[in-house]
Design a protein around this motif. Structure first.
Motif, PDB file in Angstrom:
ATOM      1  N   UNK A  80       0.806  -1.214   0.000  1.00 23.74           N
ATOM      2  CA  UNK A  80       0.000   0.000   0.000  1.00 23.74           C
ATOM      3  C   UNK A  80       0.841   1.266   0.000  1.00 23.74           C
ATOM      4  N   UNK A  81       0.165   2.392  -0.127  1.00 28.28           N
ATOM      5  CA  UNK A  81       0.841   3.692  -0.147  1.00 28.28           C
ATOM      6  C   UNK A  81       1.431   3.983   1.226  1.00 28.28           C
ATOM      7  N   UNK A  82       2.630   4.509   1.218  1.00 28.42           N
ATOM      8  CA  UNK A  82       3.267   4.891   2.478  1.00 28.42           C
ATOM      9  C   UNK A  82       3.153   6.395   2.667  1.00 28.42           C
ATOM     10  N   UNK A  83       2.808   6.793   3.888  1.00 30.77           N
ATOM     11  CA  UNK A  83       2.690   8.207   4.249  1.00 30.77           C
ATOM     12  C   UNK A  83       3.686   8.515   5.352  1.00 30.77           C
ATOM     13  N   UNK A  84       4.150   9.757   5.396  1.00 30.83           N
ATOM     14  CA  UNK A  84       4.799  10.201   6.618  1.00 30.83           C
ATOM     15  C   UNK A  84       3.677  10.710   7.523  1.00 30.83           C
ATOM     16  N   UNK A  85       3.989  11.030   8.775  1.00 38.14           N
ATOM     17  CA  UNK A  85       2.940  11.406   9.724  1.00 38.14           C
ATOM     18  C   UNK A  85       2.178  12.660   9.315  1.00 38.14           C
ATOM     19  N   UNK A  86       2.855  13.749   8.904  1.00 35.62           N
ATOM     20  CA  UNK A  86       2.092  14.921   8.456  1.00 35.62           C
ATOM     21  C   UNK A  86       1.235  14.622   7.215  1.00 35.62           C
ATOM     22  N   UNK A  87       1.751  13.781   6.334  1.00 34.68           N
ATOM     23  CA  UNK A  87       0.986  13.420   5.138  1.00 34.68           C
ATOM     24  C   UNK A  87      -0.266  12.632   5.480  1.00 34.68           C
ATOM     25  N   UNK A  88      -0.157  11.700   6.418  1.00 33.73           N
ATOM     26  CA  UNK A  88      -1.332  10.944   6.851  1.00 33.73           C
ATOM     27  C   UNK A  88      -2.350  11.885   7.482  1.00 33.73           C
ATOM     28  N   UNK A  89      -1.877  12.824   8.267  1.00 33.36           N
ATOM     29  CA  UNK A  89      -2.772  13.792   8.890  1.00 33.36           C
ATOM     30  C   UNK A  89      -3.522  14.603   7.836  1.00 33.36           C
ATOM     31  N   UNK A 127       2.582   0.561   6.402  1.00 35.27           N
ATOM     32  CA  UNK A 127       3.432   1.187   7.408  1.00 35.27           C
ATOM     33  C   UNK A 127       4.901   0.999   7.066  1.00 35.27           C
ATOM     34  N   UNK A 128       5.183  -0.015   6.256  1.00 34.10           N
ATOM     35  CA  UNK A 128       6.566  -0.327   5.921  1.00 34.10           C
ATOM     36  C   UNK A 128       6.575  -1.463   4.905  1.00 34.10           C
ATOM     37  N   UNK A 129       7.686  -1.635   4.243  1.00 32.71           N
ATOM     38  CA  UNK A 129       7.857  -2.800   3.380  1.00 32.71           C
ATOM     39  C   UNK A 129       8.133  -4.045   4.218  1.00 32.71           C
ATOM     40  N   UNK A 134       1.511  -9.026  14.387  1.00 35.93           N
ATOM     41  CA  UNK A 134       0.161  -8.457  14.376  1.00 35.93           C
ATOM     42  C   UNK A 134      -0.053  -7.450  15.505  1.00 35.93           C
ATOM     43  N   UNK A 135       0.322  -7.833  16.706  1.00 34.48           N
ATOM     44  CA  UNK A 135       0.071  -6.970  17.869  1.00 34.48           C
ATOM     45  C   UNK A 135       0.852  -5.662  17.763  1.00 34.48           C
ATOM     46  N   UNK A 136       2.084  -5.746  17.301  1.00 35.03           N
ATOM     47  CA  UNK A 136       2.905  -4.548  17.143  1.00 35.03           C
ATOM     48  C   UNK A 136       2.345  -3.656  16.040  1.00 35.03           C
ATOM     49  N   UNK A 137       1.919  -4.255  14.939  1.00 40.24           N
ATOM     50  CA  UNK A 137       1.354  -3.476  13.831  1.00 40.24           C
ATOM     51  C   UNK A 137       0.121  -2.701  14.299  1.00 40.24           C
ATOM     52  N   UNK A 138      -0.687  -3.317  15.130  1.00 38.79           N
ATOM     53  CA  UNK A 138      -1.892  -2.641  15.608  1.00 38.79           C
ATOM     54  C   UNK A 138      -1.543  -1.458  16.518  1.00 38.79           C
ATOM     55  N   UNK A 139      -0.569  -1.651  17.391  1.00 35.91           N
ATOM     56  CA  UNK A 139      -0.137  -0.551  18.271  1.00 35.91           C
ATOM     57  C   UNK A 139       0.469   0.564  17.422  1.00 35.91           C
ATOM     58  N   UNK A 140       1.275   0.205  16.426  1.00 42.84           N
ATOM     59  CA  UNK A 140       1.880   1.218  15.555  1.00 42.84           C
ATOM     60  C   UNK A 140       0.808   2.010  14.808  1.00 42.84           C
ATOM     61  N   UNK A 141      -0.220   1.338  14.315  1.00 43.20           N
ATOM     62  CA  UNK A 141      -1.302   2.036  13.627  1.00 43.20           C
ATOM     63  C   UNK A 141      -2.006   2.996  14.592  1.00 43.20           C
ATOM     64  N   UNK A 142      -2.321   2.540  15.785  1.00 41.12           N
ATOM     65  CA  UNK A 142      -2.991   3.402  16.765  1.00 41.12           C
ATOM     66  C   UNK A 142      -2.130   4.621  17.093  1.00 41.12           C
ATOM     67  N   UNK A 143      -0.831   4.413  17.253  1.00 41.70           N
ATOM     68  CA  UNK A 143       0.059   5.527  17.547  1.00 41.70           C
ATOM     69  C   UNK A 143       0.067   6.528  16.402  1.00 41.70           C
ATOM     70  N   UNK A 145      -2.300   7.034  14.167  1.00 45.07           N
ATOM     71  CA  UNK A 145      -3.595   7.710  14.121  1.00 45.07           C
ATOM     72  C   UNK A 145      -3.662   8.805  15.185  1.00 45.07           C
ATOM     73  N   UNK A 146      -3.132   8.512  16.359  1.00 47.34           N
ATOM     74  CA  UNK A 146      -3.091   9.525  17.421  1.00 47.34           C
ATOM     75  C   UNK A 146      -2.211  10.695  16.989  1.00 47.34           C
ATOM     76  N   UNK A 147      -1.055  10.408  16.444  1.00 44.77           N
ATOM     77  CA  UNK A 147      -0.145  11.455  15.977  1.00 44.77           C
ATOM     78  C   UNK A 147      -0.821  12.295  14.891  1.00 44.77           C
TER      79      UNK A 147
END
Length: 159
Positions: A80-89, A127-129, A134-143, A145-147
């Motif tokens: 999928x497309x990769x975003x930096x944090x400001x881009x995702x925002x 999030x990355x190539x 699974x558990x780490x990916x979910x925490x990373x996604x939540x982080x 989204x919060x950012x």
């Protein structure tokens, strides 16, 4: 903006569950954020591509049963497309401006995401190539989204 994360598999380890809960709590001040955990179907020891497809398809049916027609669906995939944090925002802001107020992020099981879910998805984000547990990916996604929400709100975030 309402955010739903549909994830195949349970958060089994307490430290990951605690981190996920913390980010869900932090996200709550920006709007409704919910997490839907679906059962990870057992994978036989000796498996074939056909059996793996059956498992993915069953998990896909469970995912699709939780998605409403009005939801904007984002499948979390490696290509999928990769975003930096400001881009995702900015992307989330653009989606809201376009009337997409219900975002659904999908994290598949250990075999990936069923073709039917990918077909229903409005886009794919990575999030990355690399592959993450699974558990780490979910925490990373939540982080992330919060950012993204903090950036959207004009608040300071750590770089």
């Amino acid at each position: 903006m309402a955010i739903t994360i549909i994830a195949v598999g349970k958060m089994k380890e307490k430290p990951f569950r605690a981190m996920a809960d913390e980010y869900l709590k932090r996200l709550s001040r920006f709007g409704k954020t919910e997490e839907i955990e679906l059962p990870d179907l057992p994978e036989p020891q000796m498996t074939s591509a056909a059996i793996e497809k059956q498992i993915k398809d069953k998990e896909g049916e469970a995912i699709l049963s939780r998605i409403k027609p009005s939801d904007y669906v984002i499948a979390m995939t490696i290509p999928g497309k990769q975003w930096d944090s400001p881009g995702l925002s900015r992307h989330m802001e653009d989606l809201m401006s376009a009337g997409r107020s219900n975002l659904v992020f999908v994290i598949g099981g250990s075999l990936g995401i069923a073709d039917a879910v990918l077909k229903r998805a409005d886009e794919e984000i990575s999030m990355s190539k690399m592959t993450f547990p699974h558990q780490l990916a979910r925490v990373m996604l939540l982080e992330q989204l919060y950012r993204a929400q903090k950036i959207r709100a004009g608040e300071r975030y750590h770089k």
